[in-house]
Design an enzyme around this catalytic site. Structure first.
Site, PDB file in Angstrom:
ATOM      1  N   ALA A   9       0.845  -1.199   0.000  1.00  0.00           N
ATOM      2  CA  ALA A   9       0.000   0.000   0.000  1.00  0.00           C
ATOM      3  C   ALA A   9       0.876   1.243   0.000  1.00  0.00           C
ATOM      4  O   ALA A   9       0.734   2.126   0.842  1.00  0.00           O
ATOM      5  CB  ALA A   9      -0.914  -0.023   1.222  1.00  0.00           C
ATOM      6  N   GLY A  13       0.917   1.245  -5.051  1.00  0.00           N
ATOM      7  CA  GLY A  13      -0.243   0.407  -4.744  1.00  0.00           C
ATOM      8  C   GLY A  13      -1.459   1.232  -4.346  1.00  0.00           C
ATOM      9  O   GLY A  13      -2.565   1.006  -4.865  1.00  0.00           O
ATOM     10  N   ALA A 160       4.073   9.216 -12.285  1.00  0.00           N
ATOM     11  CA  ALA A 160       5.104  10.009 -11.608  1.00  0.00           C
ATOM     12  C   ALA A 160       4.475  10.601 -10.353  1.00  0.00           C
ATOM     13  O   ALA A 160       3.289  10.943 -10.348  1.00  0.00           O
ATOM     14  CB  ALA A 160       5.615  11.109 -12.525  1.00  0.00           C
ATOM     15  N   ALA A 218      13.786   0.497 -19.255  1.00  0.00           N
ATOM     16  CA  ALA A 218      14.249   1.323 -20.373  1.00  0.00           C
ATOM     17  C   ALA A 218      13.623   2.715 -20.317  1.00  0.00           C
ATOM     18  O   ALA A 218      14.311   3.719 -20.509  1.00  0.00           O
ATOM     19  CB  ALA A 218      13.906   0.635 -21.696  1.00  0.00           C
ATOM     20  N   ALA A 221      15.283   4.744 -17.689  1.00  0.00           N
ATOM     21  CA  ALA A 221      16.655   5.068 -18.088  1.00  0.00           C
ATOM     22  C   ALA A 221      16.651   6.199 -19.129  1.00  0.00           C
ATOM     23  O   ALA A 221      17.440   7.142 -19.038  1.00  0.00           O
ATOM     24  CB  ALA A 221      17.345   3.823 -18.647  1.00  0.00           C
ATOM     25  N   CYS A 272      12.998   6.002  -8.009  1.00  0.00           N
ATOM     26  CA  CYS A 272      13.057   5.111  -9.179  1.00  0.00           C
ATOM     27  C   CYS A 272      14.291   5.249 -10.060  1.00  0.00           C
ATOM     28  O   CYS A 272      14.916   4.235 -10.396  1.00  0.00           O
ATOM     29  CB  CYS A 272      11.816   5.318 -10.032  1.00  0.00           C
ATOM     30  SG  CYS A 272      10.324   4.792  -9.194  1.00  0.00           S
ATOM     31  N   PHE A 334      11.965  15.583  -3.341  1.00  0.00           N
ATOM     32  CA  PHE A 334      12.722  15.373  -4.587  1.00  0.00           C
ATOM     33  C   PHE A 334      12.114  16.084  -5.780  1.00  0.00           C
ATOM     34  O   PHE A 334      12.748  16.244  -6.810  1.00  0.00           O
ATOM     35  CB  PHE A 334      12.925  13.872  -4.860  1.00  0.00           C
ATOM     36  CG  PHE A 334      11.785  13.160  -5.530  1.00  0.00           C
ATOM     37  CD1 PHE A 334      10.725  12.662  -4.784  1.00  0.00           C
ATOM     38  CD2 PHE A 334      11.775  12.969  -6.900  1.00  0.00           C
ATOM     39  CE1 PHE A 334       9.674  11.986  -5.404  1.00  0.00           C
ATOM     40  CE2 PHE A 334      10.742  12.287  -7.534  1.00  0.00           C
ATOM     41  CZ  PHE A 334       9.681  11.803  -6.781  1.00  0.00           C
ATOM     42  N   ARG A 447      16.790  24.896  -9.189  1.00  0.00           N
ATOM     43  CA  ARG A 447      15.592  24.450  -9.904  1.00  0.00           C
ATOM     44  C   ARG A 447      15.091  25.478 -10.907  1.00  0.00           C
ATOM     45  O   ARG A 447      13.980  25.333 -11.446  1.00  0.00           O
ATOM     46  CB  ARG A 447      14.470  24.182  -8.898  1.00  0.00           C
ATOM     47  CG  ARG A 447      14.777  23.031  -7.959  1.00  0.00           C
ATOM     48  CD  ARG A 447      14.725  21.717  -8.690  1.00  0.00           C
ATOM     49  NE  ARG A 447      14.900  20.588  -7.800  1.00  0.00           N
ATOM     50  CZ  ARG A 447      14.747  19.335  -8.194  1.00  0.00           C
ATOM     51  NH1 ARG A 447      14.431  19.065  -9.446  1.00  0.00           N
ATOM     52  NH2 ARG A 447      14.949  18.355  -7.358  1.00  0.00           N
TER      53      ARG A 447
HETATM   54  P1  NAD Z   1       6.662   1.829  -1.148  1.00  0.00           P
HETATM   55  O1  NAD Z   1       7.850   1.520  -0.330  1.00  0.00           O
HETATM   56  O2  NAD Z   1       5.977   3.147  -1.007  1.00  0.00           O
HETATM   57  O3  NAD Z   1       5.521   0.713  -0.875  1.00  0.00           O
HETATM   58  C1  NAD Z   1       5.769  -0.655  -0.823  1.00  0.00           C
HETATM   59  C2  NAD Z   1       4.885  -1.256   0.282  1.00  0.00           C
HETATM   60  O4  NAD Z   1       4.992  -2.674   0.224  1.00  0.00           O
HETATM   61  C3  NAD Z   1       5.311  -0.863   1.691  1.00  0.00           C
HETATM   62  O5  NAD Z   1       4.239  -0.220   2.345  1.00  0.00           O
HETATM   63  C4  NAD Z   1       5.681  -2.199   2.377  1.00  0.00           C
HETATM   64  O6  NAD Z   1       5.314  -2.243   3.730  1.00  0.00           O
HETATM   65  C5  NAD Z   1       4.862  -3.174   1.551  1.00  0.00           C
HETATM   66  N1  NAD Z   1       5.351  -4.558   1.602  1.00  0.00           N
HETATM   67  C6  NAD Z   1       6.617  -5.014   1.426  1.00  0.00           C
HETATM   68  N2  NAD Z   1       6.652  -6.354   1.495  1.00  0.00           N
HETATM   69  C7  NAD Z   1       5.378  -6.757   1.736  1.00  0.00           C
HETATM   70  C8  NAD Z   1       4.770  -8.033   1.896  1.00  0.00           C
HETATM   71  N3  NAD Z   1       5.481  -9.167   1.806  1.00  0.00           N
HETATM   72  N4  NAD Z   1       3.439  -8.085   2.140  1.00  0.00           N
HETATM   73  C9  NAD Z   1       2.703  -6.946   2.212  1.00  0.00           C
HETATM   74  N5  NAD Z   1       3.224  -5.703   2.049  1.00  0.00           N
HETATM   75  C10 NAD Z   1       4.547  -5.622   1.796  1.00  0.00           C
HETATM   76  O7  NAD Z   1       7.074   1.576  -2.654  1.00  0.00           O
HETATM   77  P2  NAD Z   1       6.465   2.262  -3.973  1.00  0.00           P
HETATM   78  O8  NAD Z   1       7.085   3.595  -4.192  1.00  0.00           O
HETATM   79  O9  NAD Z   1       4.984   2.137  -3.931  1.00  0.00           O
HETATM   80  O10 NAD Z   1       7.057   1.294  -5.081  1.00  0.00           O
HETATM   81  C11 NAD Z   1       6.578  -0.017  -5.247  1.00  0.00           C
HETATM   82  C12 NAD Z   1       7.147  -0.574  -6.546  1.00  0.00           C
HETATM   83  O11 NAD Z   1       6.661   0.209  -7.655  1.00  0.00           O
HETATM   84  C13 NAD Z   1       8.672  -0.508  -6.646  1.00  0.00           C
HETATM   85  O12 NAD Z   1       9.114  -1.649  -7.354  1.00  0.00           O
HETATM   86  C14 NAD Z   1       8.921   0.743  -7.472  1.00  0.00           C
HETATM   87  O13 NAD Z   1      10.125   0.656  -8.192  1.00  0.00           O
HETATM   88  C15 NAD Z   1       7.760   0.734  -8.427  1.00  0.00           C
HETATM   89  N6  NAD Z   1       7.367   2.056  -8.932  1.00  0.00           N
HETATM   90  C16 NAD Z   1       7.354   3.139  -8.107  1.00  0.00           C
HETATM   91  C17 NAD Z   1       6.939   4.387  -8.595  1.00  0.00           C
HETATM   92  C18 NAD Z   1       6.912   5.603  -7.702  1.00  0.00           C
HETATM   93  O14 NAD Z   1       6.669   6.686  -8.215  1.00  0.00           O
HETATM   94  N7  NAD Z   1       7.117   5.491  -6.412  1.00  0.00           N
HETATM   95  C19 NAD Z   1       6.508   4.506  -9.915  1.00  0.00           C
HETATM   96  C20 NAD Z   1       6.522   3.371 -10.720  1.00  0.00           C
HETATM   97  C21 NAD Z   1       6.946   2.150 -10.212  1.00  0.00           C
HETATM   98  C1  UDX Z   2       9.626   8.708 -12.513  1.00  0.00           C
HETATM   99  C2  UDX Z   2       9.042   8.523 -13.928  1.00  0.00           C
HETATM  100  O1  UDX Z   2       8.749   9.822 -14.483  1.00  0.00           O
HETATM  101  C3  UDX Z   2       7.769   7.701 -13.866  1.00  0.00           C
HETATM  102  O2  UDX Z   2       7.291   7.450 -15.186  1.00  0.00           O
HETATM  103  C4  UDX Z   2       8.083   6.383 -13.174  1.00  0.00           C
HETATM  104  O3  UDX Z   2       6.918   5.595 -13.075  1.00  0.00           O
HETATM  105  C5  UDX Z   2       8.671   6.610 -11.800  1.00  0.00           C
HETATM  106  O4  UDX Z   2       9.853   7.439 -11.910  1.00  0.00           O
HETATM  107  P1  UDX Z   2       9.074  10.280 -10.447  1.00  0.00           P
HETATM  108  O5  UDX Z   2      10.413   9.859  -9.968  1.00  0.00           O
HETATM  109  O6  UDX Z   2       7.920  10.162  -9.531  1.00  0.00           O
HETATM  110  O7  UDX Z   2       8.675   9.455 -11.768  1.00  0.00           O
HETATM  111  O8  UDX Z   2       9.133  11.814 -10.913  1.00  0.00           O
HETATM  112  P2  UDX Z   2       9.707  12.554 -12.210  1.00  0.00           P
HETATM  113  O9  UDX Z   2       8.753  13.597 -12.579  1.00  0.00           O
HETATM  114  O10 UDX Z   2      10.122  11.614 -13.259  1.00  0.00           O
HETATM  115  O11 UDX Z   2      11.005  13.292 -11.634  1.00  0.00           O
HETATM  116  C6  UDX Z   2      12.148  12.586 -11.219  1.00  0.00           C
HETATM  117  C7  UDX Z   2      13.251  13.556 -10.869  1.00  0.00           C
HETATM  118  O12 UDX Z   2      13.748  14.203 -12.036  1.00  0.00           O
HETATM  119  C8  UDX Z   2      12.812  14.680  -9.926  1.00  0.00           C
HETATM  120  O13 UDX Z   2      13.824  14.929  -8.990  1.00  0.00           O
HETATM  121  C9  UDX Z   2      12.638  15.865 -10.856  1.00  0.00           C
HETATM  122  O14 UDX Z   2      12.792  17.094 -10.217  1.00  0.00           O
HETATM  123  C10 UDX Z   2      13.759  15.608 -11.854  1.00  0.00           C
HETATM  124  N1  UDX Z   2      13.546  16.265 -13.155  1.00  0.00           N
HETATM  125  C11 UDX Z   2      12.459  15.938 -13.906  1.00  0.00           C
HETATM  126  C12 UDX Z   2      14.471  17.179 -13.613  1.00  0.00           C
HETATM  127  O15 UDX Z   2      15.467  17.476 -12.944  1.00  0.00           O
HETATM  128  N2  UDX Z   2      14.271  17.760 -14.839  1.00  0.00           N
HETATM  129  C13 UDX Z   2      13.200  17.450 -15.621  1.00  0.00           C
HETATM  130  O16 UDX Z   2      13.101  18.010 -16.730  1.00  0.00           O
HETATM  131  C14 UDX Z   2      12.270  16.510 -15.144  1.00  0.00           C
END
Ligand code: NAD
Ligand code: UDX
Length: 480
Positions: A9, A13, A160, A218, A221, A272, A334, A447
């Site tokens: 969550a 999630g 994002a 990708a 990246a 990420c 961030f 910024r």
């Molecule tokens: P997060 O740390 O905010 O949330 C993960 C949650 O999973 C935590 O609350 C943790 O307690 C729970 N958890 C871990 N193991 C568990 C288990 N065995 N059973 C139940 N709960 C469990 O992480 P997030 O930012 O939501 O990222 C989750 C995934 O999505 C990562 O792989 C991340 O790379 C990917 N992702 C994140 C973003 C983003 O913007 N944060 C965007 C795209 C993809």
């Molecule tokens: C990123 C990807 O955008 C998203 O698609 C993926 O699912 C998760 O990772 P996020 O990290 O939440 O999302 O934010 P993003 O808007 O991508 O910014 C990432 C970082 O890059 C921030 O620190 C932002 O300030 C910086 N950034 C972004 C720059 O420095 N310049 C830019 O032009 C854009």
């Protein structure tokens, strides 16, 4: 009624499932987590994450077809589709430490799914994982499943932070990867039907499992590479008198390049980009592709360089020492519109200034003091490069104070640094800030939120990433 359960969550999630629940009233969605405080917060008026628009969505469906619970096993057992959205951080020890993804949480979730399942399920990888993770998960599930059929899908998330709700309502694409078998294709179709409640069909892309897994790494990246590219240009702009905003604008007008994601900054942060590139680097190395690995490593190296360069500019322009000088830190998250500080460049900048004995007064509208203290003292894993910016010692924390607003943070300060582009910083009364600061008064804009010309007219010495330098900065050469 189709039942969905999401394990994890967190930032992904919670919002993702809330939007599925809102858009699919006929589906019951349970979001489960091992963390009790997180689930309590999801069930309260103070959600555990700050995300514009999220409160509204949650309020509309919580208790109707959206539930948050710690009863992980019950909800998994009852579900037809199980999303796994647990954290997949970089491994900090053992084989692949510093690069490989730590799949401990994923594996334990998969074992639990196998243990408690009594009916066939579609298991969806929502977390970002290394290519071929689905194969490993399949093995865990089938070896422990007592004959139950599991179909594994990869459905990476592209939202994002700060714009998560809008990204989920109107995604550029939804990607679903699955096995190319009749059962696999059927599972893909089932998930496609969930998204088809609100996403136009042409935006739902289907692929094989490995393409879906790799596409996520990708995409991150490529995005991070754009920022490192423009940040590398920003250093050259400062050296030549070019203006990085003008260069970005001109470059981005080429429709093949496009205007988005070309803002120079103090560096990218977030949970990420660095993690996923390191993961990609590790996969390349494991596949005998060191040149490809090195190519992507440089995206992170430039990011580290950009943060170190920013600190060096601050110190060198203030007569090569910030010892005992108050510096206002405006913004710690961030990026704007989130309270998330994972990998925020503010951590490295603040640590760098603390090493040089600065007195910091930090203000961020969404980040708590506790979180900042934790971030500054946390042991950060050094992936490969020499450590330029060391973790702050507990004694260095005595050099840190916290302010209620930007005016308090800048009062009697020698300099102020913008490290997050919060909208409220654009409308500050800079004359008032200037009047209350020590002179010469410095602004370091990581910024590009301020108008350097206007601030110079007030009397500030201004350093803005990638913008033409003041005579003052030209006269104070920095080691960059
Ligand atoms: P997060 O740390 O905010 O949330 C993960 C949650 O999973 C935590 O609350 C943790 O307690 C729970 N958890 C871990 N193991 C568990 C288990 N065995 N059973 C139940 N709960 C469990 O992480 P997030 O930012 O939501 O990222 C989750 C995934 O999505 C990562 O792989 C991340 O790379 C990917 N992702 C994140 C973003 C983003 O913007 N944060 C965007 C795209 C993809
Ligand atoms: C990123 C990807 O955008 C998203 O698609 C993926 O699912 C998760 O990772 P996020 O990290 O939440 O999302 O934010 P993003 O808007 O991508 O910014 C990432 C970082 O890059 C921030 O620190 C932002 O300030 C910086 N950034 C972004 C720059 O420095 N310049 C830019 O032009 C854009």
């Amino acid at each position: 009624m189709v039942k969905i359960c999401c394990i994890g969550a967190g930032y992904v999630g919670g919002p993702t499932m809330a939007v599925i629940a809102l858009k699919c009233p006929s589906i019951e969605v349970a979001v489960v987590d091992i963390s009790q405080p997180r689930i309590s917060a999801w069930n309260s008026d103070h959600l555990p994450i700050y995300e514009p628009g999220l409160d509204d969505v949650v309020k509309q469906c919580r208790g109707k077809n959206l539930f948050f619970s710690n009863d992980v096993e019950k909800h998994v057992a009852e579900a037809d589709i199980v999303f796994v959205s647990v954290n997949t951080p970089t491994k900090s020890q053992g084989l692949g430490a510093g690069k490989a993804a730590d799949l401990t949480y994923w594996e334990s979730a998969a074992r639990m799914i196998a243990d408690v399942s009594k009916s066939a399920k579609i298991v969806v990888e929502k977390s970002t994982v290394p290519v071929k993770t689905a194969e490993a998960i399949e093995k865990i599930l089938t070896h422990n499943s007592k004959g139950i059929n599991f179909q594994i899908l990869s459905n990476p998330e592209f939202l994002a932070e700060g714009t998560a709700i809008q990204d989920l309502f109107n995604p550029d694409r939804v990607l679903i990867g699955g096995r190319e078998t009749p059962e696999g294709l059927k599972a893909v179709q089932t998930l496609k039907e969930v998204y088809a409640h609100w996403v136009p069909e042409e935006r739902i892309i289907c692929s094989n499992l490995w393409s879906a897994e790799l596409s996520k790494l990708a995409a991150n990246a490529f995005l991070a590479q754009r920022i490192s590219s423009v940040n590398a240009m920003s250093a050259l702009c400062e050296a030549t008198g070019a203006d990085v905003s003008q260069v970005s604008h001109a470059v981005g007008k080429d429709t093949r390049i496009g205007p988005k994601f070309l803002n120079a900054s103090v560096g990218f942060g977030g949970s990420c980009f660095q993690k996923d590139i390191l993961n990609l680097v590790y996969i390349c190395e494991c596949n005998g592709l060191p040149e490809v690995a090195n190519y992507w490593k440089h995206v992170i190296k430039i990011n580290d360089y950009q943060k170190a360069r920013f600190v060096n500019r601050i110190v060198s322009s203030m007569f090569n020492t910030v010892s005992g000088k108050k510096i206002g830190i405006l913004g710690f998250a961030f990026k704007k519109d989130t309270g998330d500080t994972r990998e925020t460049p503010a951590i490295d900048v603040c640590r760098g200034l603390l090493v040089d004995k600065a007195q910091l007064s930090i203000y961020d509208p969404q980040v708590s003091q506790d979180q900042i203290q934790k971030d500054l003292t946390m042991v950060k894993f050094d992936w490969e490069h020499p450590v330029l910016l060391k973790p702050a010692s507990p004694t260095a924390l005595k050099q840190v104070s916290f302010a209620w607003d930007a005016y308090e943070a800048s009062k009697d300060a020698h300099g102020i640094c913008f490290l997050t582009e919060w909208d409220e910083f654009k409308t500050l009364d800079f004359q008032k800030i200037y009047d209350n600061m020590q002179k010469p008064a410095f602004v370091f804009d990581g910024r590009n939120v301020v108008n350097p010309d206007k601030l110079r007219q007030i009397g500030f010495i201004v350093y803005s990433i990638g913008k033409p330098l003041d005579q003052w900065l030209k006269d104070m050469p920095a080691v960059l």
